[in-house]
Design a protein around this motif. Structure first.
Motif, short mmCIF file in Angstrom:
data_model
loop_
_atom_site.label_atom_id
_atom_site.label_comp_id
_atom_site.label_asym_id
_atom_site.label_seq_id
_atom_site.Cartn_x
_atom_site.Cartn_y
_atom_site.Cartn_z
N GLY A 1 0.82 -1.20 0.00
CA GLY A 1 0.00 0.00 0.00
C GLY A 1 0.85 1.25 0.00
N GLY A 2 2.12 1.12 0.37
CA GLY A 2 3.05 2.23 0.27
C GLY A 2 3.19 2.75 -1.15
N GLU B 1 10.37 1.44 -0.85
CA GLU B 1 11.64 1.32 -1.57
C GLU B 1 12.36 0.08 -1.06
N PRO B 2 12.06 -1.10 -1.65
CA PRO B 2 12.62 -2.36 -1.14
C PRO B 2 14.13 -2.38 -1.05
N GLY B 3 14.80 -1.77 -2.02
CA GLY B 3 16.26 -1.79 -2.02
C GLY B 3 16.86 -1.18 -0.77
N ILE B 4 16.19 -0.20 -0.21
CA ILE B 4 16.65 0.43 1.02
C ILE B 4 16.08 -0.29 2.23
N GLN B 5 14.80 -0.61 2.18
CA GLN B 5 14.13 -1.17 3.36
C GLN B 5 14.65 -2.56 3.73
N PHE B 6 14.91 -3.40 2.72
CA PHE B 6 15.39 -4.74 3.02
C PHE B 6 16.71 -4.70 3.79
N LYS B 7 17.55 -3.73 3.42
CA LYS B 7 18.85 -3.65 4.05
C LYS B 7 18.76 -3.24 5.52
N SER B 8 17.64 -2.64 5.92
CA SER B 8 17.49 -2.21 7.31
C SER B 8 17.02 -3.34 8.23
N ALA C 1 13.35 -10.89 -4.99
CA ALA C 1 12.18 -10.01 -4.97
C ALA C 1 11.85 -9.50 -6.35
N LYS C 2 12.88 -9.11 -7.09
CA LYS C 2 12.65 -8.63 -8.45
C LYS C 2 12.10 -9.75 -9.33
N LEU D 1 7.72 -4.15 -10.74
CA LEU D 1 7.27 -2.91 -10.15
C LEU D 1 8.34 -2.34 -9.23
N PHE D 2 9.35 -3.14 -8.85
CA PHE D 2 10.34 -2.68 -7.90
C PHE D 2 11.36 -1.79 -8.58
#
Length: 312
Positions: A226-227, A262-269, A299-300, A311-312
């Motif tokens: 939903g983000g 933004e999965p690329g940033i969020q996953f790393k956290s 994920a991609k 969509l990522f």
């Protein structure tokens, strides 16, 4: 009959892969060597592949008459609920139905609507489950809906349901998700613009059927993917109001829980969070960080499978 396959993508779980891998390592004494399981194998192991990619219904000659051209088809929803509530279920407006999406070839979006147990003048709240592609029934029966499912599959009132203070709509979206369907694959969306245009058209149809709620404040809410959906939908409503595309919608705000933006940033956290909260040790933290690129690629890959366009 329209198809009734429950189509619920679980991409939200991708955001928790690092924790899943860590849990497997911590509880498996034998897992002392380098973890070699790929992201794709992990998905298959959890059986997360839906049987149908999208909900496309192509009627044959014998049942083609079952699809109505009406803008909206709605029926009262009277579910057997145990216990007591602040209002009698007979006194509340509970509906389920379809809205035909006008600018599509043959798409219809399914929804549940529950009148506020407080007053009909309460805000109208829209709930969008993430995904991408998630049935509104997930939140309805497991999270913030009027009811909860018990272990014996009975329904009981949820004393903390959002219908205590709002008139709430749960939508199966995007088209092709849950009970929402189309007769054409051309109606399947691959970007936020297509999704938000459909949701805007849905809301116009809903208010056409229920003009008594048009004056109410409206809030868009949801979680996870939903983000992406929610800001795009809010923007579409603002554009529609400015351009006078339809009935004016009294949008007051939106809320996103656990938003995947933004999965690329969020996953790393995720490893940082786990380590700082003592959920994993330093060795696990290092090993998980080594797997983050693999998770991103998986994920991609999953995004390609789900919507046939990343969509990522």
């Amino acid at each position: 009959m329209a198809p009734v396959a429950s189509y619920m993508f679980l991409l939200v779980l991708i955001g928790h892969w690092p924790f899943a891998f860590a849990k497997r390592r911590m509880h498996d004494p034998a897992s002392t060597s380098q973890h070699t399981e790929t992201g794709s194998e992990f998905i298959k192991e959890l059986n997360l592949h839906p049987k149908l990619d999208v909900n496309i219904y192509k009627p044959n000659t014998s049942d083609s008459g079952s699809i109505t051209n009406s803008r909206i088809v709605e029926k009262p929803l009277r579910l057997p609920v145990l216990g007591y509530s602040s209002a009698s279920i007979q006194d509340l407006a509970h509906f389920a139905g379809y809205v035909r999406i006008n600018h599509t070839i043959g798409a219809r979006m399914f929804y549940y609507f529950f009148q506020s147990r407080n007053t009909k003048d309460d805000p109208v709240v829209i709930w969008l489950t993430g995904g991408p592609g998630g049935s509104g029934a997930i939140a309805l029966f497991k999270e913030n809906g009027p009811f909860h499912l018990t272990k014996n599959l009975s329904l009981v009132w949820n004393n903390y349901g959002w219908d205590m203070v709002s008139n709430i709509i749960y939508i199966d979206q995007p088209i092709g998700t849950g009970f929402s369907y189309s007769t054409s694959e051309q109606d399947i969306r691959h970007d936020e613009k297509g999704v938000s245009d459909d949701l805007y058209d849905f809301l116009q149809g809903f208010f056409e059927q229920h003009p008594e709620y048009v004056k109410n404040d409206l809030y868009i809410t949801g979680e996870s993917y939903g983000g992406h959906y929610i800001p795009a939908f809010a923007t579409r409503i603002n554009q529609g109001n400015m351009n006078k595309d339809g009935v004016h919608i009294n949008l007051k705000g939106f809320a996103i829980g656990n938003g995947l933006t933004e999965p690329g940033i969020q996953f790393k956290s995720c490893p940082d969070f786990a380590f700082l909260n003592n959920l994993i040790n330093w060795e696990d933290y290092v090993r998980i960080n080594q797997m983050v690129p693999e998770c991103e690629n998986a994920a991609k890959e999953c995004g390609n499978i789900v919507l046939r366009n990343p969509l990522f």
